[in-house]
Design a protein around this motif. Structure first.
Motif, PDB file in Angstrom:
ATOM      1  N   ASP A  47       0.831  -1.193   0.000  1.00  0.00           N
ATOM      2  CA  ASP A  47       0.000   0.000   0.000  1.00  0.00           C
ATOM      3  C   ASP A  47       0.866   1.244   0.000  1.00  0.00           C
ATOM      4  OD1 ASP A  47      -2.512  -1.367   0.194  1.00  0.00           O
ATOM      5  OD2 ASP A  47      -2.035  -1.770   2.302  1.00  0.00           O
ATOM      6  N   HIS A  48       2.036   1.128   0.648  1.00  0.00           N
ATOM      7  CA  HIS A  48       2.894   2.304   0.803  1.00  0.00           C
ATOM      8  C   HIS A  48       4.326   1.866   1.112  1.00  0.00           C
ATOM      9  CE1 HIS A  48       2.072   6.606   0.899  1.00  0.00           C
ATOM     10  NE2 HIS A  48       3.065   6.731   1.763  1.00  0.00           N
ATOM     11  N   ILE A  49       5.275   2.630   0.631  1.00  0.00           N
ATOM     12  CA  ILE A  49       6.675   2.458   1.007  1.00  0.00           C
ATOM     13  C   ILE A  49       7.155   3.799   1.538  1.00  0.00           C
ATOM     14  CG2 ILE A  49       9.041   1.998   0.215  1.00  0.00           C
ATOM     15  CD1 ILE A  49       7.923   0.031  -1.803  1.00  0.00           C
ATOM     16  N   VAL A  50       7.729   3.768   2.739  1.00  0.00           N
ATOM     17  CA  VAL A  50       8.274   4.983   3.347  1.00  0.00           C
ATOM     18  C   VAL A  50       9.765   4.792   3.573  1.00  0.00           C
ATOM     19  CG1 VAL A  50       6.103   5.641   4.446  1.00  0.00           C
ATOM     20  CG2 VAL A  50       7.734   4.257   5.706  1.00  0.00           C
ATOM     21  N   SER A  51      10.483   5.913   3.555  1.00  0.00           N
ATOM     22  CA  SER A  51      11.933   5.851   3.673  1.00  0.00           C
ATOM     23  C   SER A  51      12.460   6.979   4.538  1.00  0.00           C
ATOM     24  CB  SER A  51      12.563   5.958   2.271  1.00  0.00           C
ATOM     25  OG  SER A  51      13.971   6.032   2.353  1.00  0.00           O
ATOM     26  N   SER A  52      13.581   6.700   5.150  1.00  0.00           N
ATOM     27  CA  SER A  52      14.381   7.727   5.784  1.00  0.00           C
ATOM     28  C   SER A  52      14.898   8.640   4.670  1.00  0.00           C
ATOM     29  CB  SER A  52      15.544   7.036   6.506  1.00  0.00           C
ATOM     30  OG  SER A  52      16.701   7.821   6.513  1.00  0.00           O
ATOM     31  N   PRO A  53      15.207   9.896   4.977  1.00  0.00           N
ATOM     32  CA  PRO A  53      15.716  10.785   3.932  1.00  0.00           C
ATOM     33  C   PRO A  53      17.183  10.553   3.553  1.00  0.00           C
ATOM     34  CG  PRO A  53      15.482  11.994   5.981  1.00  0.00           C
ATOM     35  CD  PRO A  53      14.925  10.616   6.221  1.00  0.00           C
ATOM     36  N   LEU A  54      17.865   9.640   4.223  1.00  0.00           N
ATOM     37  CA  LEU A  54      19.263   9.392   3.894  1.00  0.00           C
ATOM     38  C   LEU A  54      19.383   8.820   2.477  1.00  0.00           C
ATOM     39  CD1 LEU A  54      20.481   7.902   7.276  1.00  0.00           C
ATOM     40  CD2 LEU A  54      20.965  10.176   6.341  1.00  0.00           C
ATOM     41  N   PRO A  55      20.386   9.260   1.712  1.00  0.00           N
ATOM     42  CA  PRO A  55      20.515   8.803   0.324  1.00  0.00           C
ATOM     43  C   PRO A  55      20.552   7.281   0.168  1.00  0.00           C
ATOM     44  CG  PRO A  55      21.990  10.645   0.713  1.00  0.00           C
ATOM     45  CD  PRO A  55      21.398  10.264   2.047  1.00  0.00           C
ATOM     46  N   THR A  56      21.261   6.580   1.030  1.00  0.00           N
ATOM     47  CA  THR A  56      21.322   5.116   0.888  1.00  0.00           C
ATOM     48  C   THR A  56      19.953   4.477   1.114  1.00  0.00           C
ATOM     49  OG1 THR A  56      22.069   4.916   3.184  1.00  0.00           O
ATOM     50  CG2 THR A  56      23.774   4.874   1.461  1.00  0.00           C
ATOM     51  N   ALA A  57      19.177   5.018   2.038  1.00  0.00           N
ATOM     52  CA  ALA A  57      17.833   4.485   2.289  1.00  0.00           C
ATOM     53  C   ALA A  57      16.919   4.771   1.095  1.00  0.00           C
ATOM     54  CB  ALA A  57      17.248   5.078   3.562  1.00  0.00           C
ATOM     55  N   LEU A  58      16.982   5.972   0.573  1.00  0.00           N
ATOM     56  CA  LEU A  58      16.143   6.314  -0.580  1.00  0.00           C
ATOM     57  C   LEU A  58      16.501   5.471  -1.803  1.00  0.00           C
ATOM     58  CD1 LEU A  58      15.908  10.187  -0.243  1.00  0.00           C
ATOM     59  CD2 LEU A  58      14.004   8.584  -0.342  1.00  0.00           C
ATOM     60  N   ASP A  69       7.528  -4.377  -7.993  1.00  0.00           N
ATOM     61  CA  ASP A  69       6.485  -3.792  -8.838  1.00  0.00           C
ATOM     62  C   ASP A  69       5.590  -2.787  -8.109  1.00  0.00           C
ATOM     63  OD1 ASP A  69       7.325  -5.178 -11.103  1.00  0.00           O
ATOM     64  OD2 ASP A  69       6.083  -6.909 -10.624  1.00  0.00           O
ATOM     65  N   TYR A  70       6.171  -2.049  -7.186  1.00  0.00           N
ATOM     66  CA  TYR A  70       5.441  -0.969  -6.511  1.00  0.00           C
ATOM     67  C   TYR A  70       5.581   0.285  -7.363  1.00  0.00           C
ATOM     68  CZ  TYR A  70       4.327   2.618  -3.044  1.00  0.00           C
ATOM     69  OH  TYR A  70       3.769   3.685  -2.379  1.00  0.00           O
ATOM     70  N   VAL A  71       4.466   0.868  -7.751  1.00  0.00           N
ATOM     71  CA  VAL A  71       4.526   2.042  -8.616  1.00  0.00           C
ATOM     72  C   VAL A  71       4.063   3.319  -7.917  1.00  0.00           C
ATOM     73  CG1 VAL A  71       4.323   0.749 -10.761  1.00  0.00           C
ATOM     74  CG2 VAL A  71       2.247   1.524  -9.602  1.00  0.00           C
ATOM     75  N   GLY A  72       3.771   3.222  -6.630  1.00  0.00           N
ATOM     76  CA  GLY A  72       3.344   4.399  -5.884  1.00  0.00           C
ATOM     77  C   GLY A  72       4.521   5.301  -5.537  1.00  0.00           C
ATOM     78  N   VAL A  73       4.205   6.340  -4.815  1.00  0.00           N
ATOM     79  CA  VAL A  73       5.212   7.302  -4.369  1.00  0.00           C
ATOM     80  C   VAL A  73       5.922   6.751  -3.140  1.00  0.00           C
ATOM     81  CG1 VAL A  73       5.503   9.620  -3.389  1.00  0.00           C
ATOM     82  CG2 VAL A  73       3.890   9.237  -5.258  1.00  0.00           C
ATOM     83  N   ILE A  74       7.220   6.941  -3.083  1.00  0.00           N
ATOM     84  CA  ILE A  74       7.976   6.598  -1.875  1.00  0.00           C
ATOM     85  C   ILE A  74       8.011   7.852  -1.015  1.00  0.00           C
ATOM     86  CG2 ILE A  74      10.221   5.949  -0.945  1.00  0.00           C
ATOM     87  CD1 ILE A  74      10.575   4.261  -3.524  1.00  0.00           C
ATOM     88  N   GLU A  75       7.394   7.751   0.134  1.00  0.00           N
ATOM     89  CA  GLU A  75       7.290   8.894   1.033  1.00  0.00           C
ATOM     90  C   GLU A  75       8.511   8.974   1.938  1.00  0.00           C
ATOM     91  OE1 GLU A  75       4.307  10.681   4.460  1.00  0.00           O
ATOM     92  OE2 GLU A  75       3.885   8.738   3.591  1.00  0.00           O
ATOM     93  N   VAL A  76       9.059  10.165   2.071  1.00  0.00           N
ATOM     94  CA  VAL A  76      10.189  10.392   2.957  1.00  0.00           C
ATOM     95  C   VAL A  76       9.668  10.864   4.311  1.00  0.00           C
ATOM     96  CG1 VAL A  76      12.260  11.787   3.358  1.00  0.00           C
ATOM     97  CG2 VAL A  76      11.744  10.938   1.063  1.00  0.00           C
ATOM     98  N   LEU A  77      10.060  10.136   5.370  1.00  0.00           N
ATOM     99  CA  LEU A  77       9.680  10.517   6.737  1.00  0.00           C
ATOM    100  C   LEU A  77      10.940  10.906   7.508  1.00  0.00           C
ATOM    101  CD1 LEU A  77       7.058   7.820   7.819  1.00  0.00           C
ATOM    102  CD2 LEU A  77       6.660  10.177   7.093  1.00  0.00           C
ATOM    103  N   PRO A  78      11.151  12.199   7.750  1.00  0.00           N
ATOM    104  CA  PRO A  78      12.333  12.636   8.489  1.00  0.00           C
ATOM    105  C   PRO A  78      12.454  11.994   9.873  1.00  0.00           C
ATOM    106  CG  PRO A  78      11.293  14.499   7.429  1.00  0.00           C
ATOM    107  CD  PRO A  78      10.364  13.326   7.263  1.00  0.00           C
TER     108      PRO A  78
END
Length: 155
Positions: A47-58, A69-78
């Motif tokens: 349903d969702h993928i969230v990431s830390s803002p660190l470049p390696t995580a993104l 095959d996830y085509v949604g937006v990857i949300e950055v959570l500080p």
């Protein structure tokens, strides 16, 4: 509800400040293989993928998303990089859907894992390891280089 905790993959140079690191070729290869394995074995529908803002995580999140095959937006959570307590982060995560992936680094991930399962500790994740919590219970993990999932054991 399934929560996939995914640690950022291997970076190019550990001597560089964390905010300036990027994935090494080996780190990119590992996360691609991991995503392929997760897609083939589990067929998750995120349903969702969230990431830390660190470049390696993104970068890890983008490569993983492509392979599953996830085509949604990857949300950055500080809040996934700071010392924000898990009890403040988890409600935000759980609002994102029934199947989510959280890409960050340690000790953030093991703190989230411990809080989600209601235990004082959670096994730290290796780089590019995924650990899955299903309905607030430890389910399985997949470590880099392994060909099969392992039972996720917690104390």
């Amino acid at each position: 509800m399934d929560v996939f905790l995914l640690r950022a993959s291997l970076s190019h140079d550990e001597s560089v400040a964390e905010s300036h690191r990027y994935l090494s070729p080996e780190g990119r290869r590992i996360v691609r293989a991991l995503g392929n394995k997760v897609r083939l074995d589990d067929e998750p529908n995120f349903d969702h993928i969230v990431s830390s803002p660190l470049p390696t995580a993104l970068q890890t999140a983008e490569l993983f998303a492509d392979r599953v095959d996830y085509v949604g937006v990857i949300e950055v959570l500080p809040s996934l990089t700071s010392r924000v307590p898990p009890e403040l982060v988890v409600p935000t995560l759980l609002q994102r859907g029934n199947t989510i992936a959280v890409v960050a680094d340690e000790p953030v991930l093991s703190g989230l894992g411990a809080f989600l399962i209601g235990r004082p500790t959670f096994p730290p994740l290796l780089h590019a390891q995924v650990s899955v919590i299903r309905d607030r219970q430890p389910a399985w993990c997949l470590r880099p280089g392994e060909i099969a999932k392992s039972l996720l054991l917690v104390a």
